[in-house]
Design a protein around this motif. Structure first.
Motif, PDB file in Angstrom:
ATOM      1  N   ILE A 147      42.909 -21.906-104.324  1.00 14.04           N
ATOM      2  CA  ILE A 147      42.877 -20.980-105.458  1.00 14.04           C
ATOM      3  C   ILE A 147      44.248 -20.983-106.121  1.00 14.04           C
ATOM      4  CG2 ILE A 147      41.051 -19.473-104.579  1.00 14.04           C
ATOM      5  CD1 ILE A 147      43.187 -17.545-103.614  1.00 14.04           C
ATOM      6  N   SER A 148      44.259 -20.666-107.420  1.00 11.70           N
ATOM      7  CA  SER A 148      45.497 -20.618-108.185  1.00 11.70           C
ATOM      8  C   SER A 148      45.895 -19.152-108.377  1.00 11.70           C
ATOM      9  CB  SER A 148      45.303 -21.300-109.541  1.00 11.70           C
ATOM     10  OG  SER A 148      46.441 -21.135-110.359  1.00 11.70           O
ATOM     11  N   VAL A 149      46.978 -18.742-107.736  1.00 16.89           N
ATOM     12  CA  VAL A 149      47.457 -17.363-107.821  1.00 16.89           C
ATOM     13  C   VAL A 149      48.548 -17.285-108.894  1.00 16.89           C
ATOM     14  CG1 VAL A 149      48.613 -15.485-106.591  1.00 16.89           C
ATOM     15  CG2 VAL A 149      46.877 -16.876-105.422  1.00 16.89           C
ATOM     16  N   VAL A 150      48.342 -16.439-109.901  1.00 13.52           N
ATOM     17  CA  VAL A 150      49.304 -16.315-110.999  1.00 13.52           C
ATOM     18  C   VAL A 150      50.106 -15.018-110.919  1.00 13.52           C
ATOM     19  CG1 VAL A 150      48.004 -17.795-112.565  1.00 13.52           C
ATOM     20  CG2 VAL A 150      47.519 -15.339-112.518  1.00 13.52           C
ATOM     21  N   TYR A 151      49.657 -14.102-110.047  1.00 12.51           N
ATOM     22  CA  TYR A 151      50.396 -12.840-109.856  1.00 12.51           C
ATOM     23  C   TYR A 151      50.053 -12.295-108.476  1.00 12.51           C
ATOM     24  CZ  TYR A 151      51.951  -8.015-110.176  1.00 12.51           C
ATOM     25  OH  TYR A 151      52.572  -6.822-109.922  1.00 12.51           O
ATOM     26  N   GLU A 152      51.050 -11.680-107.822  1.00 11.23           N
ATOM     27  CA  GLU A 152      50.768 -11.019-106.549  1.00 11.23           C
ATOM     28  C   GLU A 152      51.841  -9.992-106.246  1.00 11.23           C
ATOM     29  OE1 GLU A 152      49.426 -12.018-101.935  1.00 11.23           O
ATOM     30  OE2 GLU A 152      50.090 -13.644-103.262  1.00 11.23           O
TER      31      GLU A 152
ATOM     32  N   GLU B 175      52.110  -6.031-103.622  1.00 10.73           N
ATOM     33  CA  GLU B 175      51.617  -5.385-102.412  1.00 10.73           C
ATOM     34  C   GLU B 175      50.176  -4.911-102.558  1.00 10.73           C
ATOM     35  OE1 GLU B 175      52.960  -1.685 -99.431  1.00 10.73           O
ATOM     36  OE2 GLU B 175      54.166  -2.217-101.189  1.00 10.73           O
ATOM     37  N   TYR B 176      49.728  -4.735-103.809  1.00 11.46           N
ATOM     38  CA  TYR B 176      48.429  -4.114-104.044  1.00 11.46           C
ATOM     39  C   TYR B 176      47.431  -5.001-104.786  1.00 11.46           C
ATOM     40  CZ  TYR B 176      51.333  -0.066-102.992  1.00 11.46           C
ATOM     41  OH  TYR B 176      52.193   0.808-102.391  1.00 11.46           O
ATOM     42  N   LEU B 177      47.919  -6.001-105.514  1.00  9.34           N
ATOM     43  CA  LEU B 177      47.065  -6.790-106.396  1.00  9.34           C
ATOM     44  C   LEU B 177      47.322  -8.280-106.234  1.00  9.34           C
ATOM     45  CD1 LEU B 177      47.487  -4.800-109.748  1.00  9.34           C
ATOM     46  CD2 LEU B 177      45.527  -4.667-108.193  1.00  9.34           C
ATOM     47  N   ILE B 178      46.280  -9.062-106.543  1.00 11.32           N
ATOM     48  CA  ILE B 178      46.396 -10.518-106.661  1.00 11.32           C
ATOM     49  C   ILE B 178      45.756 -10.908-107.997  1.00 11.32           C
ATOM     50  CG2 ILE B 178      45.851 -12.766-105.663  1.00 11.32           C
ATOM     51  CD1 ILE B 178      45.340 -11.337-103.002  1.00 11.32           C
ATOM     52  N   GLY B 179      46.448 -11.720-108.765  1.00 17.69           N
ATOM     53  CA  GLY B 179      45.874 -12.282-109.986  1.00 17.69           C
ATOM     54  C   GLY B 179      45.509 -13.738-109.744  1.00 17.69           C
ATOM     55  N   VAL B 180      44.224 -14.066-109.895  1.00 18.25           N
ATOM     56  CA  VAL B 180      43.725 -15.410-109.602  1.00 18.25           C
ATOM     57  C   VAL B 180      43.267 -16.069-110.892  1.00 18.25           C
ATOM     58  CG1 VAL B 180      41.979 -16.747-108.361  1.00 18.25           C
ATOM     59  CG2 VAL B 180      43.003 -14.741-107.283  1.00 18.25           C
ATOM     60  N   ASN B 181      43.642 -17.329-111.070  1.00 21.15           N
ATOM     61  CA  ASN B 181      43.164 -18.125-112.201  1.00 21.15           C
ATOM     62  C   ASN B 181      41.938 -18.916-111.730  1.00 21.15           C
ATOM     63  OD1 ASN B 181      42.866 -19.492-114.583  1.00 21.15           O
ATOM     64  ND2 ASN B 181      44.809 -20.600-114.470  1.00 21.15           N
ATOM     65  N   LYS B 182      40.751 -18.346-111.941  1.00 17.34           N
ATOM     66  CA  LYS B 182      39.517 -18.918-111.399  1.00 17.34           C
ATOM     67  C   LYS B 182      39.173 -20.261-112.038  1.00 17.34           C
ATOM     68  CE  LYS B 182      35.114 -17.749-112.342  1.00 17.34           C
ATOM     69  NZ  LYS B 182      34.370 -19.015-112.197  1.00 17.34           N
ATOM     70  N   GLN B 183      38.753 -21.181-111.189  1.00 18.26           N
ATOM     71  CA  GLN B 183      38.264 -22.473-111.657  1.00 18.26           C
ATOM     72  C   GLN B 183      36.821 -22.347-112.150  1.00 18.26           C
ATOM     73  OE1 GLN B 183      39.910 -25.464-111.547  1.00 18.26           O
ATOM     74  NE2 GLN B 183      41.449 -25.338-109.939  1.00 18.26           N
ATOM     75  N   ALA B 184      36.353 -23.319-112.897  1.00 16.38           N
ATOM     76  CA  ALA B 184      34.946 -23.390-113.272  1.00 16.38           C
ATOM     77  C   ALA B 184      34.126 -23.855-112.072  1.00 16.38           C
ATOM     78  CB  ALA B 184      34.747 -24.361-114.435  1.00 16.38           C
ATOM     79  N   GLY B 185      32.862 -23.457-112.045  1.00 20.07           N
ATOM     80  CA  GLY B 185      31.945 -23.950-111.021  1.00 20.07           C
ATOM     81  C   GLY B 185      31.942 -23.165-109.732  1.00 20.07           C
ATOM     82  N   ILE B 186      32.687 -22.062-109.672  1.00 23.35           N
ATOM     83  CA  ILE B 186      32.721 -21.253-108.458  1.00 23.35           C
ATOM     84  C   ILE B 186      32.260 -19.836-108.801  1.00 23.35           C
ATOM     85  CG2 ILE B 186      35.171 -20.673-108.786  1.00 23.35           C
ATOM     86  CD1 ILE B 186      35.439 -20.657-105.723  1.00 23.35           C
ATOM     87  N   VAL B 187      31.322 -19.302-107.993  1.00 23.75           N
ATOM     88  CA  VAL B 187      30.851 -17.936-108.217  1.00 23.75           C
ATOM     89  C   VAL B 187      31.812 -16.967-107.541  1.00 23.75           C
ATOM     90  CG1 VAL B 187      28.436 -18.611-108.460  1.00 23.75           C
ATOM     91  CG2 VAL B 187      29.320 -17.996-106.210  1.00 23.75           C
ATOM     92  N   CYS B 188      31.756 -15.718-107.945  1.00 27.34           N
ATOM     93  CA  CYS B 188      32.759 -14.756-107.485  1.00 27.34           C
ATOM     94  C   CYS B 188      32.534 -14.280-106.054  1.00 27.34           C
ATOM     95  CB  CYS B 188      32.798 -13.563-108.436  1.00 27.34           C
ATOM     96  SG  CYS B 188      33.451 -13.989-110.064  1.00 27.34           S
ATOM     97  N   HIS B 189      31.283 -14.095-105.654  1.00 25.64           N
ATOM     98  CA  HIS B 189      31.016 -13.579-104.313  1.00 25.64           C
ATOM     99  C   HIS B 189      29.648 -14.056-103.847  1.00 25.64           C
ATOM    100  CE1 HIS B 189      28.296 -10.687-106.159  1.00 25.64           C
ATOM    101  NE2 HIS B 189      29.270 -10.353-106.986  1.00 25.64           N
ATOM    102  N   PRO B 190      29.377 -13.992-102.543  1.00 23.63           N
ATOM    103  CA  PRO B 190      28.084 -14.475-102.034  1.00 23.63           C
ATOM    104  C   PRO B 190      26.905 -13.745-102.657  1.00 23.63           C
ATOM    105  CG  PRO B 190      29.614 -14.201-100.221  1.00 23.63           C
ATOM    106  CD  PRO B 190      30.281 -13.612-101.446  1.00 23.63           C
ATOM    107  N   ALA B 191      25.849 -14.514-102.927  1.00 23.25           N
ATOM    108  CA  ALA B 191      24.580 -13.973-103.406  1.00 23.25           C
ATOM    109  C   ALA B 191      23.491 -14.798-102.733  1.00 23.25           C
ATOM    110  CB  ALA B 191      24.503 -14.057-104.935  1.00 23.25           C
ATOM    111  N   ASN B 192      22.265 -14.645-103.181  1.00 20.27           N
ATOM    112  CA  ASN B 192      21.141 -15.298-102.510  1.00 20.27           C
ATOM    113  C   ASN B 192      21.320 -16.805-102.375  1.00 20.27           C
ATOM    114  OD1 ASN B 192      19.833 -12.876-102.184  1.00 20.27           O
ATOM    115  ND2 ASN B 192      18.692 -13.044-104.105  1.00 20.27           N
TER     116      ASN B 192
END
Length: 301
Positions: free
Chosen positions: A58-63, A65-82
């Protein structure tokens, strides 16, 4: 005996799978039991209630103690689903971070907001429950300023405008959405408003800055298609893929990318713990950088 946590639907599925037998033989749901029948049932293992950490880059652009900023790639869903139990951003975050918020769902640790599978760009992730609910409240109250970038087909007539058109589920294709206006009367749809500015113009294309004021599913994609400027590569909403050859008449015929050219560029908000104003940005990934290079080199107006 009875199995109160196993639904009738699940029992019927187990019968079809041969996981329930009568007297050692497969059976049917319509079978009428007799005295002395021996019924055996093999229950599947319970689904895990914890996200499975996976070493996914993953590409982290900010971090902090409380937050992480991620530069999401294409083709990846955010969290598990069916259909996606692994290979998601949540799996990657579980591997990357030693601490993530847990206040919404065990399969969505840290996930405060989401992007479509094929939309790239900035997502803010919470490490603590307090940061999570405080940042979520800003999204809910629409005090966060969201700015996207998109490469669209054609050139808008105006340098900037507001698209105010309600959006609802497409009347034919369930996975799609559409502007719901018929004969100048609002049909079944929810209010949707998008502001846009033209940042750069090219021959046949334009780079737009988009500022949604509402958060409807597929809103930016639907609105831009509605005004006749679909996003490059957004085949669901009439956008076409591009290659170096289709853009310049020379070079490779291979399409530059297999997703739409929509990127979540910047979020402006207040830090959920310190309350300080923040702006976090995420740059284009290489495929969109290459598209912009070709447009600027060969098609600049």
């Amino acid at each position: 005996g009875r199995y109160p946590r196993v639904s009738r639907t699940n029992i019927q599925r187990l019968i079809k799978q041969g996981a329930i037998t009568v007297n050692g033989r497969p059976t049917k749901a319509s079978y009428e039991m007799c005295g002395g029948d021996i019924i055996e049932m093999v229950l599947p293992a319970p689904e895990p209630m914890e996200i499975v950490p996976e070493d996914i880059p993953i590409s982290v652009v900010y971090e902090d103690e409380y937050l992480i900023g991620v530069n999401k790639q294409a083709g990846i869903v955010c969290h598990p689903a069916n259909r996606h139990q692994t290979g998601t951003l949540a799996n990657a975050l579980a591997f990357y971070a030693s601490r993530l918020s847990r206040c919404t769902h065990p399969f969505r640790p840290g996930i405060v907001h989401r992007l479509d599978k094929n939309t790239t760009g900035l997502m803010m992730v919470a490490k603590t429950d307090e940061a999570h609910w405080r940042l979520s409240l800003q999204f809910e109250r629409r005090t966060i300023q969201k700015t996207y970038l998109a490469v669209v087909e054609g050139n808008p007539a105006l340098d900037g405008d507001t698209i105010d058109a309600p959006i609802g589920v497409h009347p034919v294709v369930r996975e799609k959405f559409a502007v719901m206006v018929r004969e100048n009367k609002i049909d079944i749809g929810k209010p949707a408003v998008t502001h846009y500015e033209v940042l750069e113009r090219f021959r046949g294309y334009a780079l737009l800055k988009l500022m949604p004021k509402t958060g409807r599913t597929h809103q930016l994609r639907v609105h831009l298609s509605h005004i006749g400027h679909p996003i490059v590569g957004d085949t669901m909403y009439r956008g076409r893929p591009v290659s170096e050859h289709s853009l310049t008449g020379q070079g490779s015929y291979e399409i530059l990318f297999d997703h739409h050219a929509l990127h979540a560029w910047r979020l402006a908000f207040r830090h959920p713990i310190t309350n300080k104003p923040m702006e976090v940005e995420a740059p284009f990934h290489p495929p969109l950088k290459k598209l912009m290079h070709i447009l600027r080199e060969h098609l600049h107006v």
